[in-house]
Design a protein around this motif. Structure first.
Motif, PDB file in Angstrom:
ATOM      1  N   ARG A 171      77.161 -16.463  61.437  1.00 37.51           N
ATOM      2  CA  ARG A 171      78.131 -17.011  62.381  1.00 37.51           C
ATOM      3  C   ARG A 171      77.437 -17.998  63.311  1.00 37.51           C
ATOM      4  NH1 ARG A 171      83.503 -17.573  62.120  1.00 37.51           N
ATOM      5  NH2 ARG A 171      84.563 -17.342  64.127  1.00 37.51           N
ATOM      6  N   LEU A 172      77.928 -19.242  63.358  1.00 36.27           N
ATOM      7  CA  LEU A 172      77.399 -20.261  64.253  1.00 36.27           C
ATOM      8  C   LEU A 172      78.367 -20.476  65.405  1.00 36.27           C
ATOM      9  CD1 LEU A 172      76.029 -22.987  61.797  1.00 36.27           C
ATOM     10  CD2 LEU A 172      74.864 -20.996  62.749  1.00 36.27           C
ATOM     11  N   VAL A 173      77.820 -20.590  66.620  1.00 39.67           N
ATOM     12  CA  VAL A 173      78.661 -20.772  67.813  1.00 39.67           C
ATOM     13  C   VAL A 173      78.160 -21.976  68.598  1.00 39.67           C
ATOM     14  CG1 VAL A 173      79.277 -18.334  67.977  1.00 39.67           C
ATOM     15  CG2 VAL A 173      77.218 -19.153  69.135  1.00 39.67           C
ATOM     16  N   PRO A 174      79.080 -22.777  69.152  1.00 40.26           N
ATOM     17  CA  PRO A 174      78.670 -23.919  69.992  1.00 40.26           C
ATOM     18  C   PRO A 174      78.254 -23.424  71.373  1.00 40.26           C
ATOM     19  CG  PRO A 174      81.061 -23.814  69.866  1.00 40.26           C
ATOM     20  CD  PRO A 174      80.539 -22.711  68.977  1.00 40.26           C
ATOM     21  N   VAL A 175      77.068 -23.821  71.812  1.00 43.31           N
ATOM     22  CA  VAL A 175      76.544 -23.341  73.092  1.00 43.31           C
ATOM     23  C   VAL A 175      75.885 -24.476  73.861  1.00 43.31           C
ATOM     24  CG1 VAL A 175      76.154 -20.974  72.264  1.00 43.31           C
ATOM     25  CG2 VAL A 175      74.332 -22.689  72.056  1.00 43.31           C
ATOM     26  N   ALA A 176      75.716 -24.218  75.155  1.00 48.05           N
ATOM     27  CA  ALA A 176      74.988 -25.139  76.034  1.00 48.05           C
ATOM     28  C   ALA A 176      74.518 -24.349  77.239  1.00 48.05           C
ATOM     29  CB  ALA A 176      75.869 -26.308  76.461  1.00 48.05           C
ATOM     30  N   ALA A 177      73.626 -24.936  78.006  1.00 47.44           N
ATOM     31  CA  ALA A 177      73.201 -24.308  79.256  1.00 47.44           C
ATOM     32  C   ALA A 177      74.372 -24.287  80.230  1.00 47.44           C
ATOM     33  CB  ALA A 177      72.031 -25.078  79.848  1.00 47.44           C
ATOM     34  N   GLY A 235      69.086 -27.448  78.899  1.00 50.56           N
ATOM     35  CA  GLY A 235      70.243 -28.244  79.298  1.00 50.56           C
ATOM     36  C   GLY A 235      70.231 -29.671  78.815  1.00 50.56           C
ATOM     37  N   LEU A 236      69.450 -29.947  77.773  1.00 49.99           N
ATOM     38  CA  LEU A 236      69.312 -31.325  77.298  1.00 49.99           C
ATOM     39  C   LEU A 236      70.364 -31.722  76.273  1.00 49.99           C
ATOM     40  CD1 LEU A 236      65.423 -31.520  77.012  1.00 49.99           C
ATOM     41  CD2 LEU A 236      66.910 -32.342  78.850  1.00 49.99           C
ATOM     42  N   GLY A 237      71.274 -30.834  75.973  1.00 54.57           N
ATOM     43  CA  GLY A 237      72.329 -31.147  75.025  1.00 54.57           C
ATOM     44  C   GLY A 237      73.099 -29.894  74.672  1.00 54.57           C
ATOM     45  N   TRP A 238      74.044 -30.031  73.744  1.00 54.09           N
ATOM     46  CA  TRP A 238      74.778 -28.879  73.236  1.00 54.09           C
ATOM     47  C   TRP A 238      74.586 -28.822  71.719  1.00 54.09           C
ATOM     48  CZ3 TRP A 238      78.822 -28.680  69.670  1.00 54.09           C
ATOM     49  CH2 TRP A 238      79.337 -29.910  69.247  1.00 54.09           C
ATOM     50  N   GLY A 239      74.883 -27.678  71.131  1.00 56.94           N
ATOM     51  CA  GLY A 239      74.730 -27.568  69.692  1.00 56.94           C
ATOM     52  C   GLY A 239      75.188 -26.225  69.172  1.00 56.94           C
ATOM     53  N   ASN A 240      75.276 -26.121  67.859  1.00 51.66           N
ATOM     54  CA  ASN A 240      75.663 -24.875  67.194  1.00 51.66           C
ATOM     55  C   ASN A 240      74.414 -24.061  66.886  1.00 51.66           C
ATOM     56  OD1 ASN A 240      78.603 -25.297  66.838  1.00 51.66           O
ATOM     57  ND2 ASN A 240      77.930 -27.051  65.626  1.00 51.66           N
ATOM     58  N   MET A 241      74.464 -22.765  67.195  1.00 53.94           N
ATOM     59  CA  MET A 241      73.337 -21.863  66.960  1.00 53.94           C
ATOM     60  C   MET A 241      73.824 -20.573  66.298  1.00 53.94           C
ATOM     61  SD  MET A 241      70.381 -23.083  68.004  1.00 53.94           S
ATOM     62  CE  MET A 241      69.346 -21.647  68.363  1.00 53.94           C
ATOM     63  N   PRO A 242      72.935 -19.908  65.539  1.00 58.37           N
ATOM     64  CA  PRO A 242      73.295 -18.594  64.999  1.00 58.37           C
ATOM     65  C   PRO A 242      73.608 -17.633  66.147  1.00 58.37           C
ATOM     66  CG  PRO A 242      71.293 -19.425  63.957  1.00 58.37           C
ATOM     67  CD  PRO A 242      71.599 -20.337  65.107  1.00 58.37           C
TER      68      PRO A 242
END
Length: 293
Positions: A171-177, A235-242
């Motif tokens: 499962r990948l979820v979009p996350v950010a600081a 906090g340098l970007g957003w992205g999808n992570m496990p």
């Protein structure tokens, strides 16, 4: 000066066993030999190398200073020979001498560690060469015969020589600081496109021209999942992570799950891949069967 002879494996084994058990008699019991045979082997070894290994003046023979020095070499030599004998026995049974495995970086690390821990116990004589790759990297290694098998995601351009068996999804979820602009409110399409998205780079050409789950116009492409994780935390970007990799960060508030109109949580499929024209050996088959999600 007399020349130094060549000790036999049996003589070195006797020396190391005496040191481990503490006496000639205990060594004889462990090796299932008569004590006279143990004493004779030590005497022959002393004669061959020209140094006294044991001080026999007391009730129990004790290693001399020279004996302790020789013992260290004897241990290294016997360990090397035992390894050689074990590897030869494994090869006689058709077991691989070395196993080369490619793993998609999205594969859960706890599952990988558990499988490799069991593998080390089951196949102690098999060397392991592990490569971690993203997207098409694992398929490229397997297709080029640089890896015996791999765990890879599904690809539109999977090489024709490759066969794949699904093993599950991550499962990948979009996350950010929490300080990231996208984390402060429900972001619209323009805000997502203007924000820097941190994306895993494919070191193969199998996904060339494809932007998988890329929504932002500005991207930083990173070849390592750990580095991507660190950049997200900063906090340098957003992205999808496990999800499993960031669950502790989400609970602690170091990262937040984003509510994006276009990017939602999704499943990342994984499968065991190997070349159709190559049969997996017993160690490869055993490990491949245990790498599941």
């Amino acid at each position: 000066m007399p020349s130094v002879g060549f000790p036999t494996f049996e003589q070195l084994q006797v020396l190391t066993t005496i040191a481990e058990t503490g006496s000639f008699s205990a060594a004889a019991r462990r090796l299932n030999r008569a004590q006279s045979v143990i004493s004779y082997a030590v005497g022959q070894l002393e004669e061959q190398i020209g140094v006294l290994l044991f001080d026999r003046s007391g009730r129990v023979p004790r290693l001399t200073e020279a004996g302790r020095a020789v013992l260290a070499d004897a241990r290294r030599a016997t360990a090397t020979i035992e390894t050689l004998r074990g590897r030869a026995a494994s090869l006689q049974k058709g077991l691989e001498a070395e196993l080369r495995v490619g793993i998609d970086v999205m594969f859960p690390m706890d599952r990988l560690v558990a499988a490799l821990d069991a593998f080390a116990t089951q196949f102690p004589m098999v060397s392991l060469r592990l490569s971690m790759e993203a997207l098409g990297g694992v398929a490229r290694l397997v297709a080029d015969e640089a890896c015996d098998f791999g765990i890879s995601t599904e690809l539109d351009a999977m090489p024709a020589a490759i066969r794949q068996r699904p093993i599950g999804t991550v499962r990948l979820v979009p996350v950010a600081a929490p300080t990231h602009p996208l984390a402060l409110a429900t972001a619209d399409r323009d805000a997502v496109r203007d924000a820097t998205q941190i994306v895993l780079a494919d070191r193969s050409a199998l996904t060339e021209g494809q932007d998988i789950a890329v929504l932002s116009l500005k991207t930083w492409r990173i070849g390592d999942l750990g580095a991507k994780h660190a950049l997200l935390l900063a906090g340098l970007g957003w992205g999808n992570m496990p999800e499993a990799m960031v669950v502790a960060d989400l609970k602690a508030g170091r990262l937040v799950r984003l509510t994006l109109s276009e990017a939602r949580s999704h499943d990342y499929p994984l499968g065991v891949i190997h070349r159709a024209d190559r049969l997996l050996g017993p160690a490869a088959t055993w490990l491949a069967d245990r790498l599941t999600v």
